[in-house]
Design a protein around this motif. Structure first.
Motif, PDB file in Angstrom:
ATOM      1  N   HIS A  53      20.219 -18.483  -6.301  1.00 33.80           N
ATOM      2  CA  HIS A  53      21.587 -18.021  -6.534  1.00 33.80           C
ATOM      3  C   HIS A  53      21.991 -16.829  -5.672  1.00 33.80           C
ATOM      4  O   HIS A  53      23.175 -16.648  -5.396  1.00 33.80           O
ATOM      5  N   TYR A  54      21.012 -16.002  -5.254  1.00 26.93           N
ATOM      6  CA  TYR A  54      21.362 -14.752  -4.591  1.00 26.93           C
ATOM      7  C   TYR A  54      20.570 -14.573  -3.307  1.00 26.93           C
ATOM      8  O   TYR A  54      19.709 -15.377  -2.962  1.00 26.93           O
ATOM      9  N   ASP A  55      20.867 -13.483  -2.625  1.00 24.93           N
ATOM     10  CA  ASP A  55      20.182 -13.161  -1.375  1.00 24.93           C
ATOM     11  C   ASP A  55      18.668 -13.148  -1.587  1.00 24.93           C
ATOM     12  O   ASP A  55      18.182 -12.617  -2.600  1.00 24.93           O
ATOM     13  N   PRO A  56      17.888 -13.719  -0.643  1.00 26.48           N
ATOM     14  CA  PRO A  56      16.440 -13.831  -0.841  1.00 26.48           C
ATOM     15  C   PRO A  56      15.635 -12.590  -0.463  1.00 26.48           C
ATOM     16  O   PRO A  56      14.417 -12.679  -0.306  1.00 26.48           O
ATOM     17  N   MET A  57      16.287 -11.424  -0.307  1.00 22.74           N
ATOM     18  CA  MET A  57      15.527 -10.229   0.055  1.00 22.74           C
ATOM     19  C   MET A  57      14.683  -9.764  -1.123  1.00 22.74           C
ATOM     20  O   MET A  57      15.194  -9.557  -2.224  1.00 22.74           O
ATOM     21  N   LEU A  58      13.390  -9.598  -0.881  1.00 19.90           N
ATOM     22  CA  LEU A  58      12.469  -9.110  -1.898  1.00 19.90           C
ATOM     23  C   LEU A  58      12.425  -7.591  -1.922  1.00 19.90           C
ATOM     24  O   LEU A  58      12.326  -6.981  -2.989  1.00 19.90           O
ATOM     25  N   ALA A  59      12.437  -6.974  -0.739  1.00 18.79           N
ATOM     26  CA  ALA A  59      12.263  -5.528  -0.676  1.00 18.79           C
ATOM     27  C   ALA A  59      12.644  -5.022   0.698  1.00 18.79           C
ATOM     28  O   ALA A  59      12.696  -5.779   1.677  1.00 18.79           O
ATOM     29  N   LYS A  60      12.898  -3.727   0.755  1.00 12.89           N
ATOM     30  CA  LYS A  60      12.984  -3.001   2.018  1.00 12.89           C
ATOM     31  C   LYS A  60      11.753  -2.103   2.067  1.00 12.89           C
ATOM     32  O   LYS A  60      11.468  -1.377   1.118  1.00 12.89           O
ATOM     33  N   VAL A  61      11.039  -2.182   3.184  1.00 13.14           N
ATOM     34  CA  VAL A  61       9.844  -1.346   3.359  1.00 13.14           C
ATOM     35  C   VAL A  61      10.126  -0.418   4.532  1.00 13.14           C
ATOM     36  O   VAL A  61      10.514  -0.880   5.615  1.00 13.14           O
ATOM     37  N   ILE A  62       9.947   0.884   4.321  1.00 17.25           N
ATOM     38  CA  ILE A  62      10.382   1.874   5.302  1.00 17.25           C
ATOM     39  C   ILE A  62       9.257   2.864   5.573  1.00 17.25           C
ATOM     40  O   ILE A  62       8.611   3.352   4.643  1.00 17.25           O
ATOM     41  N   PRO A 105       0.814  -1.218   0.000  1.00 15.47           N
ATOM     42  CA  PRO A 105       0.000   0.000   0.000  1.00 15.47           C
ATOM     43  C   PRO A 105       0.848   1.269   0.000  1.00 15.47           C
ATOM     44  O   PRO A 105       2.008   1.277   0.419  1.00 15.47           O
ATOM     45  N   ASP A 106       0.251   2.346  -0.464  1.00 19.46           N
ATOM     46  CA  ASP A 106       0.913   3.649  -0.439  1.00 19.46           C
ATOM     47  C   ASP A 106       1.109   4.100   1.010  1.00 19.46           C
ATOM     48  O   ASP A 106       0.504   3.583   1.938  1.00 19.46           O
ATOM     49  N   GLY A 107       1.957   5.108   1.177  1.00 25.78           N
ATOM     50  CA  GLY A 107       2.186   5.674   2.500  1.00 25.78           C
ATOM     51  C   GLY A 107       3.492   5.267   3.132  1.00 25.78           C
ATOM     52  O   GLY A 107       3.882   5.789   4.179  1.00 25.78           O
ATOM     53  N   VAL A 108       4.192   4.315   2.500  1.00 25.66           N
ATOM     54  CA  VAL A 108       5.503   3.893   2.972  1.00 25.66           C
ATOM     55  C   VAL A 108       6.440   3.859   1.771  1.00 25.66           C
ATOM     56  O   VAL A 108       6.013   3.826   0.626  1.00 25.66           O
ATOM     57  N   ARG A 109       7.726   3.874   2.056  1.00 24.31           N
ATOM     58  CA  ARG A 109       8.728   3.764   0.984  1.00 24.31           C
ATOM     59  C   ARG A 109       9.036   2.298   0.745  1.00 24.31           C
ATOM     60  O   ARG A 109       9.214   1.527   1.695  1.00 24.31           O
ATOM     61  N   VAL A 110       9.100   1.901  -0.516  1.00 24.06           N
ATOM     62  CA  VAL A 110       9.414   0.523  -0.875  1.00 24.06           C
ATOM     63  C   VAL A 110      10.593   0.532  -1.839  1.00 24.06           C
ATOM     64  O   VAL A 110      10.493   1.050  -2.954  1.00 24.06           O
ATOM     65  N   ASP A 111      11.715  -0.016  -1.412  1.00 24.18           N
ATOM     66  CA  ASP A 111      12.873  -0.206  -2.281  1.00 24.18           C
ATOM     67  C   ASP A 111      12.910  -1.687  -2.638  1.00 24.18           C
ATOM     68  O   ASP A 111      13.239  -2.532  -1.792  1.00 24.18           O
ATOM     69  N   SER A 112      12.570  -2.003  -3.865  1.00 28.20           N
ATOM     70  CA  SER A 112      12.406  -3.406  -4.242  1.00 28.20           C
ATOM     71  C   SER A 112      13.019  -3.665  -5.602  1.00 28.20           C
ATOM     72  O   SER A 112      13.103  -2.773  -6.448  1.00 28.20           O
ATOM     73  N   GLY A 113      13.400  -4.914  -5.811  1.00 29.27           N
ATOM     74  CA  GLY A 113      13.907  -5.323  -7.112  1.00 29.27           C
ATOM     75  C   GLY A 113      13.015  -6.328  -7.789  1.00 29.27           C
ATOM     76  O   GLY A 113      13.430  -6.977  -8.759  1.00 29.27           O
ATOM     77  N   VAL A 114      11.784  -6.489  -7.289  1.00 26.07           N
ATOM     78  CA  VAL A 114      10.867  -7.481  -7.850  1.00 26.07           C
ATOM     79  C   VAL A 114       9.551  -6.827  -8.248  1.00 26.07           C
ATOM     80  O   VAL A 114       9.201  -5.748  -7.771  1.00 26.07           O
ATOM     81  N   VAL A 115       8.825  -7.522  -9.123  1.00 27.99           N
ATOM     82  CA  VAL A 115       7.495  -7.106  -9.567  1.00 27.99           C
ATOM     83  C   VAL A 115       6.652  -8.368  -9.723  1.00 27.99           C
ATOM     84  O   VAL A 115       7.147  -9.485  -9.527  1.00 27.99           O
ATOM     85  N   ASP A 116       5.400  -8.204 -10.072  1.00 30.14           N
ATOM     86  CA  ASP A 116       4.562  -9.364 -10.370  1.00 30.14           C
ATOM     87  C   ASP A 116       5.253 -10.226 -11.427  1.00 30.14           C
ATOM     88  O   ASP A 116       5.695  -9.728 -12.471  1.00 30.14           O
ATOM     89  N   GLY A 117       5.347 -11.519 -11.164  1.00 32.67           N
ATOM     90  CA  GLY A 117       5.956 -12.433 -12.121  1.00 32.67           C
ATOM     91  C   GLY A 117       7.437 -12.683 -11.909  1.00 32.67           C
ATOM     92  O   GLY A 117       8.016 -13.555 -12.571  1.00 32.67           O
ATOM     93  N   SER A 118       8.079 -11.940 -10.997  1.00 35.03           N
ATOM     94  CA  SER A 118       9.499 -12.173 -10.744  1.00 35.03           C
ATOM     95  C   SER A 118       9.724 -13.567 -10.166  1.00 35.03           C
ATOM     96  O   SER A 118       8.915 -14.066  -9.374  1.00 35.03           O
ATOM     97  N   VAL A 119      10.821 -14.190 -10.560  1.00 35.35           N
ATOM     98  CA  VAL A 119      11.173 -15.519 -10.070  1.00 35.35           C
ATOM     99  C   VAL A 119      12.264 -15.386  -9.013  1.00 35.35           C
ATOM    100  O   VAL A 119      13.302 -14.756  -9.252  1.00 35.35           O
ATOM    101  N   VAL A 120      12.013 -15.954  -7.846  1.00 39.85           N
ATOM    102  CA  VAL A 120      12.991 -15.956  -6.756  1.00 39.85           C
ATOM    103  C   VAL A 120      13.730 -17.286  -6.808  1.00 39.85           C
ATOM    104  O   VAL A 120      13.139 -18.344  -6.597  1.00 39.85           O
TER     105      VAL A 120
END
Length: 655
Positions: free
Chosen positions: A378-387, A360-375
């Motif tokens: 091979h790499y760190d499992p962090m989806l996003a930082k929510v602040i 939802p809006d109202g917070v900052r989201v630093d993310s590298g994924v979107v709908d359809g992204s495959v986790v």
């Protein structure tokens, strides 16, 4: 000289974060990407992109020669390393300079001085900063003697890198050799260097760090502290600024120590000086991260500064502006790291397709994924930082908890419920955070989630709505409707390993519903039902449930939280049951070692297979005592969750 084109030698959310600021400043961007990242959002967002063939970090993002070649091929004049990978590699920074590229970060000499955490401690001690005793591990090191001199418990720690990888706590001499070996392997995989050292382990301190910023004109300032004490596997999951344990006097002491550290090495750019702090406020130097930190957004939100912009301006030769030298704290900010992982299973990494990702809006989201992204693995499992940022700490915690609770995170298991539980837990809200927080508070209980019963009914009713919409006869009639009262409709779901049985009957007077044989409420009214939305009124309280069904799994989001419900087939597959002694892979990953051969006698809990996923090792043990009758994997194999690795049988069965 103004920068014209910037290559970001990283991936995921930090690559996107850097690109956004670069674009805002009119700087063109170049991405580099591995094969698994070919379709990632950061690749599409860049102006240009260059493939790094392969999957493993050692073949791709840790290949400085390939990164520099990509910069030269695209005409980039600068490289931003992000965090992790090559960000604290002095050799890479030096190679960038040799190639005529501006490295957005401190000098190679400053990085090298802090690159070895043990040498860094010696420099800090000389500068008057309190440090903990420790020693580098070499092939000739007498581990028992060194550890005894330091004093147990000791921490085995990677000399290069960070993020909790290559770290082990050792409480007794007999554990030391295995801990050192495991930390070396993990460090080599994550950072390209397996050097480790021993350090006295302070039990349950606070982890407090200070953001510093320097320019090439001799100015170094601090931008206050961050509290990063809530961690799992030595990786931070909740960060905030300012620290609830630091007053103005202590803030001045911490800041002065951090600035002294920066000046001692001629620091330019953004960096972080980390400390461990006891309950009395006494602090000891931990390390200097000569890069941008994952948690930098909380500092940005309380100061109003863009740290990436400042990095770029310092790299262009500009002095620190008055907005930095005169920065003040405004409000409070809290960040959480949203990971793809199974908290109840001991934080095992999770993989899969992220069918929906919406916060939802109202917070900052630093993310590298979107709908359809495959986790992947091979790499760190962090989806996003929510602040979240608020006038007070309580305001920030409340806003962040609500945003997380109402986020739509479909397709991959996450730590969302744990994060919400922490943000609403009384000790956290009182500021009682230290590195022992998740020892005192069971993560499985904090992240237990919500009552799945109404969500299960909503899933069942959305399901019947889909069935009726495709009916050719009387599609307006509810599924299972009869003139004469009959047995209810039934459907079962799995929530994790728990089965939930739903029964419902829709008649002229309304709906009768049970979950696991118990009425859902005294009165249940179905207000509306569609494939993607169900509105229920239970005992006079009306709630809307969003339903998103993919491949037999219903992701149900309600005002109390979210539940993923996998529909149980009406007729079970007779071939789906594994042998009672089967050793199953708890997550996807690569086989590092196989510790027993067929025919070996093992005890329950004995380690048999070591897997690696997301650069972390996980030991899989024998489920029962007996004899190993089958081994299905060997080192180097890739496995999926639930795959049979080996079979252990009772000795009487094999005789």
């Amino acid at each position: 000289m103004p920068l014209q084109k910037l290559l970001i030698a990283n991936r995921g959310e930090i690559a996107l974060r850097v690109m956004r600021t670069a674009h805002a400043l009119g700087i063109a961007t170049v991405a580099v990407f591995s094969d698994p990242d070919a379709d990632a959002p950061f690749v599409a967002f860049a102006d240009e992109a260059v493939r790094l063939p392969g999957s493993a970090p050692s073949d791709t993002y840790l290949r400085g020669d390939l990164v520099i070649a990509a910069a030269q091929a695209t005409g980039a004049d600068a490289v931003h390393p992000g965090y992790g990978f090559l960000s604290e590699n002095a050799g890479f920074a030096r190679d960038c300079a040799t190639a005529g590229l501006t490295f957005v970060g401190p000098s190679p000499e400053a990085i090298a001085s802090m690159g070895s955490k043990l040498e860094a401690k010696a420099l800090m001690e000389a500068a008057g900063v309190p440090v903990l005793p420790g020693a580098t591990v070499t092939p000739d090191t007498d581990l028992a003697a060194v550890a005894a001199d330091i004093g147990f418990p000791v921490l085995v720690k990677a000399a290069f890198g960070g993020g909790g990888r290559g770290m082990r706590v050792v409480h007794a001499p007999g554990e030391l050799a295995d801990a050192v070996d495991g930390a070396r392997r993990e460090a080599a995989s994550a950072f390209g260097d397996g050097t480790v050292f021993l350090e006295r382990f302070v039990v349950d301190p606070r982890h407090v760090e200070v953001q510093i910023l320097g320019d090439n004109h001799g100015t170094v300032v601090h931008l206050f502290e961050r509290e990063c004490s809530i961690q799992r596997r030595y990786q931070k999951i909740v960060e905030e600024a300012p620290s609830p344990a630091v007053d103005e006097a202590l803030r001045a002491e911490l800041g002065a120590a951090a600035v002294a550290a920066g000046k001692a090495i001629g620091y330019a750019g953004a960096g972080t000086v980390e400390f461990v702090m006891d309950a009395k406020g006494a602090f000891h130097f931990l390390e200097v991260n000569t890069r941008l930190q994952v948690e930098h957004p909380v500092t940005e939100l309380i100061t109003g500064l863009d740290l990436v912009e400042l990095q770029l301006r310092v790299a262009e030769g500009e002095p620190l502006p008055a907005s930095v030298t005169g920065a003040r704290i405004t409000g409070h900010a809290i960040e959480v790291r949203l990971y793809a992982e199974d908290v109840a299973a001991g934080f095992l990494p999770a993989t899969g397709t992220l069918h929906r990702f919406r916060v939802p809006d109202g917070v900052r989201v630093d993310s590298g994924v979107v709908d359809g992204s495959v986790v992947g693995t091979h790499y760190d499992p962090m989806l996003a930082k929510v602040i979240a940022h608020g006038a007070t700490r309580a305001d920030a915690a409340r806003a962040l908890a609500r945003a997380l609770q109402r986020a739509q995170l479909h397709g991959v298991t996450t730590n969302r419920d744990l994060l919400v539980g922490i943000l609403r837990e009384p000790e956290f809200l009182a500021g009682g955070t230290d590195t022992g927080y998740l020892t005192r508070h069971d993560p499985a209980q904090l992240g237990a989630g919500v009552d799945a019963a109404p969500h299960a009914l909503a899933a069942a009713l959305a399901r019947q709505s889909v069935h009726r919409s495709g009916a050719r006869v009387l599609p307006e009639m509810p599924s299972g409707w009869r003139n004469v009262r009959s047995a209810p409709q039934r459907v079962s779901y799995l929530v994790g390993e728990q089965q939930i049985d739903v029964g419902y009957r829709i008649g002229r007077s309304g709906i009768e519903a049970t979950v696991d044989g118990e009425p859902l409420g005294a009165t249940v009214t179905l207000v509306s039902a569609a494939a993607d939305s169900v509105v229920l009124e239970i005992d006079g309280v009306r709630r809307r449930y969003g339903v998103h069904t993919v491949d037999g799994v219903a992701y149900v989001d309600g005002p109390e939280g979210s539940v993923a419900l996998a529909e149980v087939p009406r007729f079970a597959d007779p071939n789906a049951t594994a042998h009672a002694g089967s050793l199953l892979a708890p997550m996807p990953g690569g086989v590092v070692r196989v510790l027993a051969e067929a025919g070996a006698t093992v005890t329950a809990g004995q380690p048999l297979v070591v897997l690696e996923a997301m650069k972390m090792e996980h030991t899989v043990a024998a489920p029962v005592a007996g004899q190993v009758v089958e081994v299905h994997v060997r080192p180097g194999d890739q496995v999926v969750t639930g795959q049979v690795l080996a079979v252990v049988a009772d000795p009487e069965e094999t005789s």
